[in-house]
Scaffold this active site. Structure first.
Site, PDB file in Angstrom:
ATOM      1  N   GLU A  68       9.491  14.794  16.640  1.00 47.60           N
ATOM      2  CA  GLU A  68       9.997  14.663  15.297  1.00 47.60           C
ATOM      3  C   GLU A  68       9.288  15.926  14.560  1.00 47.60           C
ATOM      4  O   GLU A  68       8.090  15.749  14.570  1.00 47.60           O
ATOM      5  CB  GLU A  68       9.627  13.299  14.760  1.00 47.60           C
ATOM      6  CG  GLU A  68      10.127  13.374  13.354  1.00 47.60           C
ATOM      7  CD  GLU A  68       9.942  11.960  12.681  1.00 47.60           C
ATOM      8  OE1 GLU A  68       8.681  11.140  12.883  1.00 47.60           O
ATOM      9  OE2 GLU A  68      10.913  11.361  12.038  1.00 47.60           O
ATOM     10  N   CYS A 102      13.368  10.476   7.901  1.00 46.67           N
ATOM     11  CA  CYS A 102      13.332   9.841   9.166  1.00 46.67           C
ATOM     12  C   CYS A 102      14.828   9.948   9.781  1.00 46.67           C
ATOM     13  O   CYS A 102      14.848   9.956  10.948  1.00 46.67           O
ATOM     14  CB  CYS A 102      12.767   8.441   9.094  1.00 46.67           C
ATOM     15  SG  CYS A 102      13.758   7.369   8.063  1.00 46.67           S
ATOM     16  N   GLU A 115       9.994   0.572  10.583  1.00 43.99           N
ATOM     17  CA  GLU A 115      10.890   1.664  10.252  1.00 43.99           C
ATOM     18  C   GLU A 115      10.071   2.911  10.766  1.00 43.99           C
ATOM     19  O   GLU A 115       9.234   3.174  10.029  1.00 43.99           O
ATOM     20  CB  GLU A 115      11.447   1.697   8.965  1.00 43.99           C
ATOM     21  CG  GLU A 115      12.137   0.501   8.278  1.00 43.99           C
ATOM     22  CD  GLU A 115      13.319   0.341   8.806  1.00 43.99           C
ATOM     23  OE1 GLU A 115      13.934   1.244   9.618  1.00 43.99           O
ATOM     24  OE2 GLU A 115      14.034  -0.566   8.536  1.00 43.99           O
ATOM     25  N   LYS A 173       0.810  -1.174   0.013  1.00 44.23           N
ATOM     26  CA  LYS A 173       0.002  -0.098  -0.143  1.00 44.23           C
ATOM     27  C   LYS A 173       0.915   1.101   0.011  1.00 44.23           C
ATOM     28  O   LYS A 173       1.544   1.518   0.818  1.00 44.23           O
ATOM     29  CB  LYS A 173      -0.861  -0.111   1.368  1.00 44.23           C
ATOM     30  CG  LYS A 173      -1.869   1.119   1.229  1.00 44.23           C
ATOM     31  CD  LYS A 173      -2.561   1.286   2.537  1.00 44.23           C
ATOM     32  CE  LYS A 173      -1.726   2.755   3.193  1.00 44.23           C
ATOM     33  NZ  LYS A 173      -1.820   3.811   2.658  1.00 44.23           N
TER      34      LYS A 173
HETATM   35  N1  LIG Z   1       9.761   7.256   9.113  1.00 42.33           N
HETATM   36  C1  LIG Z   1       9.262   7.760   8.087  1.00 42.33           C
HETATM   37  O1  LIG Z   1      10.017   7.709   7.166  1.00 42.33           O
HETATM   38  C2  LIG Z   1       8.159   8.669   8.082  1.00 42.33           C
HETATM   39  C3  LIG Z   1       7.736   9.313   9.211  1.00 42.33           C
HETATM   40  N2  LIG Z   1       6.546  10.211   9.232  1.00 42.33           N
HETATM   41  C4  LIG Z   1       6.424  10.814  10.542  1.00 42.33           C
HETATM   42  O2  LIG Z   1       4.655  10.964  10.585  1.00 42.33           O
HETATM   43  C5  LIG Z   1       4.307  12.058  10.673  1.00 42.33           C
HETATM   44  C6  LIG Z   1       2.713  12.148  10.009  1.00 42.33           C
HETATM   45  O3  LIG Z   1       2.908  11.760   8.647  1.00 42.33           O
HETATM   46  P1  LIG Z   1       1.781  10.776   8.411  1.00 42.33           P
HETATM   47  O4  LIG Z   1       1.490  10.787   6.869  1.00 42.33           O
HETATM   48  O5  LIG Z   1       0.613  10.885   9.065  1.00 42.33           O
HETATM   49  O6  LIG Z   1       2.341   9.337   8.641  1.00 42.33           O
HETATM   50  P2  LIG Z   1       1.704   7.830   8.767  1.00 42.33           P
HETATM   51  O7  LIG Z   1       2.420   7.000   9.502  1.00 42.33           O
HETATM   52  O8  LIG Z   1       0.081   7.918   8.932  1.00 42.33           O
HETATM   53  O9  LIG Z   1       1.679   7.154   7.006  1.00 42.33           O
HETATM   54  C7  LIG Z   1       2.498   5.978   6.559  1.00 42.33           C
HETATM   55  C8  LIG Z   1       1.833   4.849   6.001  1.00 42.33           C
HETATM   56  O10 LIG Z   1       0.883   4.398   7.044  1.00 42.33           O
HETATM   57  C9  LIG Z   1      -0.217   4.455   6.591  1.00 42.33           C
HETATM   58  N3  LIG Z   1      -1.383   4.540   7.659  1.00 42.33           N
HETATM   59  C10 LIG Z   1      -1.973   5.609   8.208  1.00 42.33           C
HETATM   60  N4  LIG Z   1      -2.897   4.920   9.260  1.00 42.33           N
HETATM   61  C11 LIG Z   1      -2.730   3.532   9.298  1.00 42.33           C
HETATM   62  C12 LIG Z   1      -3.421   2.753   9.920  1.00 42.33           C
HETATM   63  N5  LIG Z   1      -4.110   2.905  10.991  1.00 42.33           N
HETATM   64  N6  LIG Z   1      -3.138   1.316   9.829  1.00 42.33           N
HETATM   65  C13 LIG Z   1      -2.115   1.013   8.603  1.00 42.33           C
HETATM   66  N7  LIG Z   1      -1.437   1.957   7.966  1.00 42.33           N
HETATM   67  C14 LIG Z   1      -1.765   3.419   8.211  1.00 42.33           C
HETATM   68  C15 LIG Z   1      -0.577   5.602   5.547  1.00 42.33           C
HETATM   69  O11 LIG Z   1      -1.517   5.493   4.684  1.00 42.33           O
HETATM   70  C16 LIG Z   1       0.725   5.673   4.977  1.00 42.33           C
HETATM   71  O12 LIG Z   1       0.821   4.761   3.953  1.00 42.33           O
HETATM   72  C17 LIG Z   1       5.375  12.754   9.982  1.00 42.33           C
HETATM   73  O13 LIG Z   1       5.072  14.077  10.302  1.00 42.33           O
HETATM   74  C18 LIG Z   1       6.708  12.256  10.260  1.00 42.33           C
HETATM   75  O14 LIG Z   1       7.079  12.650  11.657  1.00 42.33           O
HETATM   76  C19 LIG Z   1       5.841  10.166   8.197  1.00 42.33           C
HETATM   77  C20 LIG Z   1       6.025   9.636   6.967  1.00 42.33           C
HETATM   78  C21 LIG Z   1       7.525   8.715   6.953  1.00 42.33           C
HETATM   79  N1  BAL Z   2      16.087   8.161   4.289  1.00 40.51           N
HETATM   80  C1  BAL Z   2      15.530   7.125   3.773  1.00 40.51           C
HETATM   81  C2  BAL Z   2      14.411   6.500   5.008  1.00 40.51           C
HETATM   82  C3  BAL Z   2      13.345   7.643   5.219  1.00 40.51           C
HETATM   83  O1  BAL Z   2      13.672   8.790   5.597  1.00 40.51           O
HETATM   84  O2  BAL Z   2      12.360   7.133   5.388  1.00 40.51           O
END
Ligand SMILES: NC(=O)C1=CN([C@@H]2O[C@H](COP(=O)(O)OP(=O)(O)OC[C@H]3O[C@@H](n4cnc5c(N)ncnc54)[C@H](O)[C@@H]3O)[C@@H](O)[C@H]2O)C=CC1
Ligand code: BAL
Length: 498
Positions: A399, A298, A264, A189
């Protein structure tokens, strides 16, 4: 099911798939619901794609199961590697279009970010093509004269993957390529705001010759598609990249069927600059470590600690360097080569990041320097530097996920380490010093999954990646990337004869 999209800045016109990709075909969602996607650089709608329902997820899981049991589990590791190598060639042929779709849908600067992502994706695909028949071998364990054992690295079977929007194709490729090399089938997804590039890429898997059902792409909302994948009884493993809050939910949901989980999640990574560091290099790397991809990373080095004797000098250089190197470019168009800082992904992230900035400015009254002028379109946030930030600040604890650098000073090694480890996260870290002992001590003492010495955020596809503490569970990339998708079976051989 397809729409012709134009990307005038690159003189490109192409057919964008808009359906769910199940069994090597694009199909409409069962309830015909769609999600609109916008260009973050302008805020304008690009198109709308189909959003999977729970019953669509079930169809995709059935397709993945059927493909696993009838075809993929019988495909040799060598053949899997050959298919991945073909895929790699196809990605290479289409890398400019894939990068352009990524820029259109995510706002990533085309030259400096989107093409760089594609280069890494090509490396990653080539790496896992080669890994398929090398990292999937078990071991022989001699026991007694009459007994030995051996292990089989067995794929989980059907794997679900949920990925974020900050590196849409790269995060998909880290997960898909390693998982297919290990011998699993997949339902993935993408994030709801960046699904276009993965839908386009899905066609290349079919073209490369992957059997129907081996890769299925189900765009949609997290609380519908993501949660259905996490709870589905016929999904054997789930891998996720995104926020820690959602990572925790996934782990809870997966517990109902005791699925294996790789997470992650978030980070608040420190970069520590000692007084003996080459300051110009430290400035260059730490600026890239927080402003690249507009800080939506991240592993961003979002806390920069500088030894007090060089603090003022570092700050002066860091500010000047940021002003000259990290900006939106004259036309605020991520397709322009001069654009190094693109927009944030969405209005939600814009509000979230500017909320942190306003909090630092107005509530905590912190010293702030912002580069560039406000932009009247899209979700651009200028590179922002907060200085002398106390460790108790919300900006140090949370973050932010935007181009916001937090700079503070420290006295000596012990204080630097205490400040660095004072976080619930543990994804990455960076240290700048010319003292080899200090560098190794830092790498030993820091509680994080990655430590960069005299660099920052320069990941390698052959090196394991993942977090300590609340930053995650498990590793991706390198041999660990394949290990994450196999489970060990032990076979005991008794060869004695009565
Ligand atoms: N570690 C990383 O690379 C990332 C960290 N983040 C962090 O998260 C914060 C919020 O961003 P969001 O877009 O809200 O992140 P998110 O964690 O909600 O989104 C990431 C993925 O999880 C899915 N998702 C959301 N709710 C879910 C659920 N209940 N069950 C299963 N999948 C679900 C989303 O559709 C998307 O595909 C950002 O400000 C940042 O701090 C966001 C994106 C990437
Ligand atoms: N730097 C690639 C990993 C991430 O930010 O989600």
């Amino acid at each position: 099911m397809f729409e012709t999209l134009n990307i005038p800045q690159k003189n490109l016109k192409y057919e964008q798939p808009l359906g769910l990709f199940i069994n090597n075909e694009f199909v409409v969602s069962s309830d015909n619901s769609k999600i609109e996607t916008v260009n973050p650089a302008t805020g304008e709608k690009i198109t709308a794609f189909h959003a999977a329902s729970k019953s669509d997820v079930d169809k995709a899981v059935k397709a993945a199961r059927e493909a696993y049991e009838t075809k993929w589990s019988k495909t040799s590791a060598e053949e899997r590697g050959i298919l991945l190598a073909k895929l790699c060639d196809l990605i290479e042929q289409e890398k400019h279009l894939l990068a352009a779709i990524e820029t259109l849908d995510s706002g990533k600067p085309y030259e400096s970010n989107a093409l760089a992502d594609l280069e890494q994706i090509i490396q990653c695909t080539r790496y896992f093509a080669g890994a398929a028949d090398k990292y999937t071998k078990g071991e022989m364990i001699p026991l007694t004269h009459d007994k030995y054992a051996y292990t089989i690295k067995s794929p989980y079977g059907v794997v679900a993957q949920v990925i974020p929007w900050n590196y849409p194709l790269a995060m998909a490729s880290w997960k898909i390529q390693s998982c297919l090399a290990a011998g699993n089938t997949i339902i993935i997804k993408p994030a709801e705001n960046t699904s276009l590039s993965l839908l386009y890429l899905a066609q290349l898997f079919k073209k490369a010759g992957f059997p129907a059902g081996v890769l299925n792409v189900v765009p949609g909302y997290g609380d519908v598609v993501g949660s259905e994948l996490a709870t589905h009884p016929d999904v054997d493993k789930i891998a996720f990249t995104g926020s820690t809050a959602v990572g925790q939910k996934i782990m809870q949901m997966a517990s109902s069927t005791l699925k294996a989980v790789t997470l992650e999640c978030g980070g608040k990574s420190p970069a520590v600059v000692f007084e003996d560091a080459n300051l110009d290099e430290a400035v260059k790397w730490t600026a890239a470590g927080i402003f690249y991809n507009s800080g939506q990373n991240c592993t961003a080095n979002s806390r920069i600690y500088v030894q007090e004797s060089v603090y003022d000098k570092f700050l002066e250089k860091f500010t000047q360097f940021t002003e000259s190197e990290w900006n939106f470019g004259a036309s605020c168009d991520p397709f322009e080569e001069a654009c190094k800082v693109g927009p944030l992904i969405s209005q939600t992230q814009y509000d979230r990041v500017t909320g942190f900035i306003n909090h630092g400015k107005e509530v905590e009254k912190l010293n702030i320097k912002q580069m560039g002028k406000p932009v009247d379109k899209g979700y651009f946030v200028p590179p922002t530097i907060f200085t002398d930030v106390p460790q108790t600040s919300k900006l140090v604890r949370d973050e932010i996920f935007g181009p916001v650098a937090i700079v503070a000073k420290f006295k000596d090694y012990d204080e630097a380490m205490k400040l660095s480890n004072d976080t619930s996260y543990g994804l990455a870290s960076a240290v700048f010093t010319e003292d080899i002992r200090k560098a190794h001590q830092f790498a030993r003492d820091i509680k994080a999954g990655t430590c960069w010495v005299n660099s920052s955020n320069d990941e390698e596809v052959s090196v394991p990646f993942g977090g300590f503490k609340m930053s995650g569970i498990g590793r991706e990339l390198g041999q660990s990337g394949v290990d994450a998708y196999v489970q060990t079976k032990a076979v005991h051989m008794n060869i004695s004869k009565l």
